[in-house]
Design a protein around this motif. Structure first.
Motif, PDB file in Angstrom:
ATOM      1  N   ILE A  93     -30.172   5.286  12.263  1.00  0.00           N
ATOM      2  CA  ILE A  93     -31.255   5.802  11.439  1.00  0.00           C
ATOM      3  C   ILE A  93     -30.662   6.670  10.333  1.00  0.00           C
ATOM      4  O   ILE A  93     -29.947   7.631  10.601  1.00  0.00           O
ATOM      5  CB  ILE A  93     -32.255   6.615  12.300  1.00  0.00           C
ATOM      6  CG1 ILE A  93     -32.867   5.726  13.400  1.00  0.00           C
ATOM      7  CG2 ILE A  93     -33.349   7.189  11.420  1.00  0.00           C
ATOM      8  CD1 ILE A  93     -32.150   5.739  14.692  1.00  0.00           C
ATOM      9  N   MET A  94     -30.965   6.301   9.083  1.00  0.00           N
ATOM     10  CA  MET A  94     -30.423   6.996   7.919  1.00  0.00           C
ATOM     11  C   MET A  94     -31.529   7.623   7.091  1.00  0.00           C
ATOM     12  O   MET A  94     -32.611   7.033   6.965  1.00  0.00           O
ATOM     13  CB  MET A  94     -29.651   6.018   7.034  1.00  0.00           C
ATOM     14  CG  MET A  94     -28.401   5.485   7.677  1.00  0.00           C
ATOM     15  SD  MET A  94     -27.911   3.889   6.993  1.00  0.00           S
ATOM     16  CE  MET A  94     -28.777   2.798   8.112  1.00  0.00           C
ATOM     17  N   THR A  95     -31.243   8.779   6.515  1.00  0.00           N
ATOM     18  CA  THR A  95     -32.199   9.397   5.606  1.00  0.00           C
ATOM     19  C   THR A  95     -32.282   8.560   4.329  1.00  0.00           C
ATOM     20  O   THR A  95     -31.317   7.902   3.938  1.00  0.00           O
ATOM     21  CB  THR A  95     -31.773  10.838   5.240  1.00  0.00           C
ATOM     22  OG1 THR A  95     -30.500  10.795   4.613  1.00  0.00           O
ATOM     23  CG2 THR A  95     -31.721  11.731   6.486  1.00  0.00           C
ATOM     24  N   CYS A  96     -33.434   8.589   3.689  1.00  0.00           N
ATOM     25  CA  CYS A  96     -33.640   7.943   2.398  1.00  0.00           C
ATOM     26  C   CYS A  96     -34.027   9.028   1.400  1.00  0.00           C
ATOM     27  O   CYS A  96     -35.218   9.224   1.113  1.00  0.00           O
ATOM     28  CB  CYS A  96     -34.731   6.882   2.468  1.00  0.00           C
ATOM     29  SG  CYS A  96     -34.365   5.491   3.533  1.00  0.00           S
ATOM     30  N   PRO A  97     -33.054   9.791   0.911  1.00  0.00           N
ATOM     31  CA  PRO A  97     -33.389  10.878   0.001  1.00  0.00           C
ATOM     32  C   PRO A  97     -33.932  10.328  -1.316  1.00  0.00           C
ATOM     33  O   PRO A  97     -33.659   9.185  -1.683  1.00  0.00           O
ATOM     34  CB  PRO A  97     -32.048  11.599  -0.216  1.00  0.00           C
ATOM     35  CG  PRO A  97     -31.000  10.621   0.175  1.00  0.00           C
ATOM     36  CD  PRO A  97     -31.628   9.660   1.145  1.00  0.00           C
ATOM     37  N   PRO A  98     -34.704  11.154  -2.028  1.00  0.00           N
ATOM     38  CA  PRO A  98     -35.224  10.689  -3.319  1.00  0.00           C
ATOM     39  C   PRO A  98     -34.098  10.463  -4.315  1.00  0.00           C
ATOM     40  O   PRO A  98     -33.028  11.095  -4.223  1.00  0.00           O
ATOM     41  CB  PRO A  98     -36.142  11.820  -3.780  1.00  0.00           C
ATOM     42  CG  PRO A  98     -35.803  13.000  -2.929  1.00  0.00           C
ATOM     43  CD  PRO A  98     -35.116  12.502  -1.698  1.00  0.00           C
ATOM     44  N   MET A 151     -43.973  12.725   3.238  1.00  0.00           N
ATOM     45  CA  MET A 151     -43.198  12.749   4.464  1.00  0.00           C
ATOM     46  C   MET A 151     -41.888  11.989   4.212  1.00  0.00           C
ATOM     47  O   MET A 151     -41.891  10.950   3.565  1.00  0.00           O
ATOM     48  CB  MET A 151     -43.995  12.096   5.595  1.00  0.00           C
ATOM     49  CG  MET A 151     -43.268  12.172   6.904  1.00  0.00           C
ATOM     50  SD  MET A 151     -44.209  11.967   8.430  1.00  0.00           S
ATOM     51  CE  MET A 151     -45.573  13.055   8.226  1.00  0.00           C
ATOM     52  N   PRO A 152     -40.769  12.506   4.732  1.00  0.00           N
ATOM     53  CA  PRO A 152     -39.477  11.837   4.520  1.00  0.00           C
ATOM     54  C   PRO A 152     -39.442  10.421   5.106  1.00  0.00           C
ATOM     55  O   PRO A 152     -40.062  10.141   6.130  1.00  0.00           O
ATOM     56  CB  PRO A 152     -38.487  12.746   5.267  1.00  0.00           C
ATOM     57  CG  PRO A 152     -39.171  14.064   5.395  1.00  0.00           C
ATOM     58  CD  PRO A 152     -40.639  13.761   5.453  1.00  0.00           C
ATOM     59  N   LYS A 153     -38.685   9.566   4.416  1.00  0.00           N
ATOM     60  CA  LYS A 153     -38.513   8.180   4.856  1.00  0.00           C
ATOM     61  C   LYS A 153     -37.108   7.996   5.425  1.00  0.00           C
ATOM     62  O   LYS A 153     -36.158   8.650   5.005  1.00  0.00           O
ATOM     63  CB  LYS A 153     -38.725   7.221   3.694  1.00  0.00           C
ATOM     64  CG  LYS A 153     -40.151   7.177   3.220  1.00  0.00           C
ATOM     65  CD  LYS A 153     -40.320   6.143   2.133  1.00  0.00           C
ATOM     66  CE  LYS A 153     -41.767   6.068   1.744  1.00  0.00           C
ATOM     67  NZ  LYS A 153     -42.049   6.591   0.449  1.00  0.00           N
ATOM     68  N   PHE A 154     -37.010   7.041   6.368  1.00  0.00           N
ATOM     69  CA  PHE A 154     -35.752   6.757   7.043  1.00  0.00           C
ATOM     70  C   PHE A 154     -35.583   5.249   7.190  1.00  0.00           C
ATOM     71  O   PHE A 154     -36.529   4.553   7.541  1.00  0.00           O
ATOM     72  CB  PHE A 154     -35.725   7.423   8.430  1.00  0.00           C
ATOM     73  CG  PHE A 154     -35.909   8.911   8.348  1.00  0.00           C
ATOM     74  CD1 PHE A 154     -34.808   9.744   8.235  1.00  0.00           C
ATOM     75  CD2 PHE A 154     -37.171   9.466   8.344  1.00  0.00           C
ATOM     76  CE1 PHE A 154     -34.977  11.115   8.121  1.00  0.00           C
ATOM     77  CE2 PHE A 154     -37.350  10.843   8.236  1.00  0.00           C
ATOM     78  CZ  PHE A 154     -36.248  11.670   8.127  1.00  0.00           C
ATOM     79  N   LEU A 155     -34.385   4.778   6.919  1.00  0.00           N
ATOM     80  CA  LEU A 155     -34.034   3.376   7.115  1.00  0.00           C
ATOM     81  C   LEU A 155     -33.367   3.263   8.472  1.00  0.00           C
ATOM     82  O   LEU A 155     -32.380   3.955   8.751  1.00  0.00           O
ATOM     83  CB  LEU A 155     -33.070   2.901   6.027  1.00  0.00           C
ATOM     84  CG  LEU A 155     -32.448   1.517   6.233  1.00  0.00           C
ATOM     85  CD1 LEU A 155     -33.516   0.430   6.162  1.00  0.00           C
ATOM     86  CD2 LEU A 155     -31.344   1.275   5.219  1.00  0.00           C
ATOM     87  N   ALA A 156     -33.910   2.433   9.318  1.00  0.00           N
ATOM     88  CA  ALA A 156     -33.318   2.177  10.631  1.00  0.00           C
ATOM     89  C   ALA A 156     -32.774   0.759  10.628  1.00  0.00           C
ATOM     90  O   ALA A 156     -33.491  -0.181  10.280  1.00  0.00           O
ATOM     91  CB  ALA A 156     -34.351   2.348  11.733  1.00  0.00           C
ATOM     92  N   VAL A 157     -31.498   0.617  10.973  1.00  0.00           N
ATOM     93  CA  VAL A 157     -30.894  -0.708  11.056  1.00  0.00           C
ATOM     94  C   VAL A 157     -30.515  -0.980  12.507  1.00  0.00           C
ATOM     95  O   VAL A 157     -29.965  -0.125  13.199  1.00  0.00           O
ATOM     96  CB  VAL A 157     -29.670  -0.876  10.127  1.00  0.00           C
ATOM     97  CG1 VAL A 157     -30.094  -0.861   8.678  1.00  0.00           C
ATOM     98  CG2 VAL A 157     -28.611   0.159  10.384  1.00  0.00           C
ATOM     99  N   TYR A 158     -30.877  -2.164  12.940  1.00  0.00           N
ATOM    100  CA  TYR A 158     -30.544  -2.617  14.283  1.00  0.00           C
ATOM    101  C   TYR A 158     -29.159  -3.229  14.231  1.00  0.00           C
ATOM    102  O   TYR A 158     -28.864  -4.030  13.336  1.00  0.00           O
ATOM    103  CB  TYR A 158     -31.562  -3.658  14.755  1.00  0.00           C
ATOM    104  CG  TYR A 158     -32.982  -3.155  14.721  1.00  0.00           C
ATOM    105  CD1 TYR A 158     -33.451  -2.289  15.698  1.00  0.00           C
ATOM    106  CD2 TYR A 158     -33.855  -3.542  13.707  1.00  0.00           C
ATOM    107  CE1 TYR A 158     -34.758  -1.819  15.679  1.00  0.00           C
ATOM    108  CE2 TYR A 158     -35.168  -3.082  13.687  1.00  0.00           C
ATOM    109  CZ  TYR A 158     -35.615  -2.222  14.662  1.00  0.00           C
ATOM    110  OH  TYR A 158     -36.901  -1.760  14.644  1.00  0.00           O
TER     111      TYR A 158
END
Length: 112
Positions: free
Chosen positions: A102-107, A1-8
């Motif tokens: 929220i940013m994608t974390c591509p491989p 499943m794709p991962k996402f970095l969320a920064v506050y």
């Protein structure tokens, strides 16, 4: 499943603004804990707050500032689904936070 970095993100309060009241902090922390429990199966890294920042560049290392205040890494079926996890998040619905980005974390590309 794709991962996402969320920064506050959040802008520091002005000089006349005091810290949130103990009641607001308690209510916000409870809501944040509830959010974490509700989405536990999608949280890859619970992250945490971010503090003082240094910048490393060709010019060397310097102190710097930004509006990042914390992070979390989540999994979701899509970028939109990941973003929807943060709708009405306590970071900005209770605390004086500004937003969650929220940013994608591509491989990492392979060298095949």
């Amino acid at each position: 499943m794709p991962k996402f970095l969320a920064v506050y993100t959040g802008t520091p309060p002005g000089p006349d603004a005091g810290p949130p009241s103990a009641e607001v902090i308690a209510r916000g922390m409870k809501a944040w804990q509830d959010w974490m429990e509700q989405h536990a199966s999608q949280i890859v890294d619970a992250g945490g707050p971010l503090g003082a920042t240094k910048k490393a560049s060709k010019a060397g290392v310097t102190d710097t500032k930004n509006n990042l205040s914390g992070y979390v890494i989540v999994e979701a079926a899509s970028h939109d689904a990941a973003a929807r996890l943060f709708e009405n998040h306590p970071h900005f619905s209770i605390f004086p936070g500004e937003a969650v980005e929220i940013m994608t974390c591509p491989p990492i590309p392979t060298m095949d």
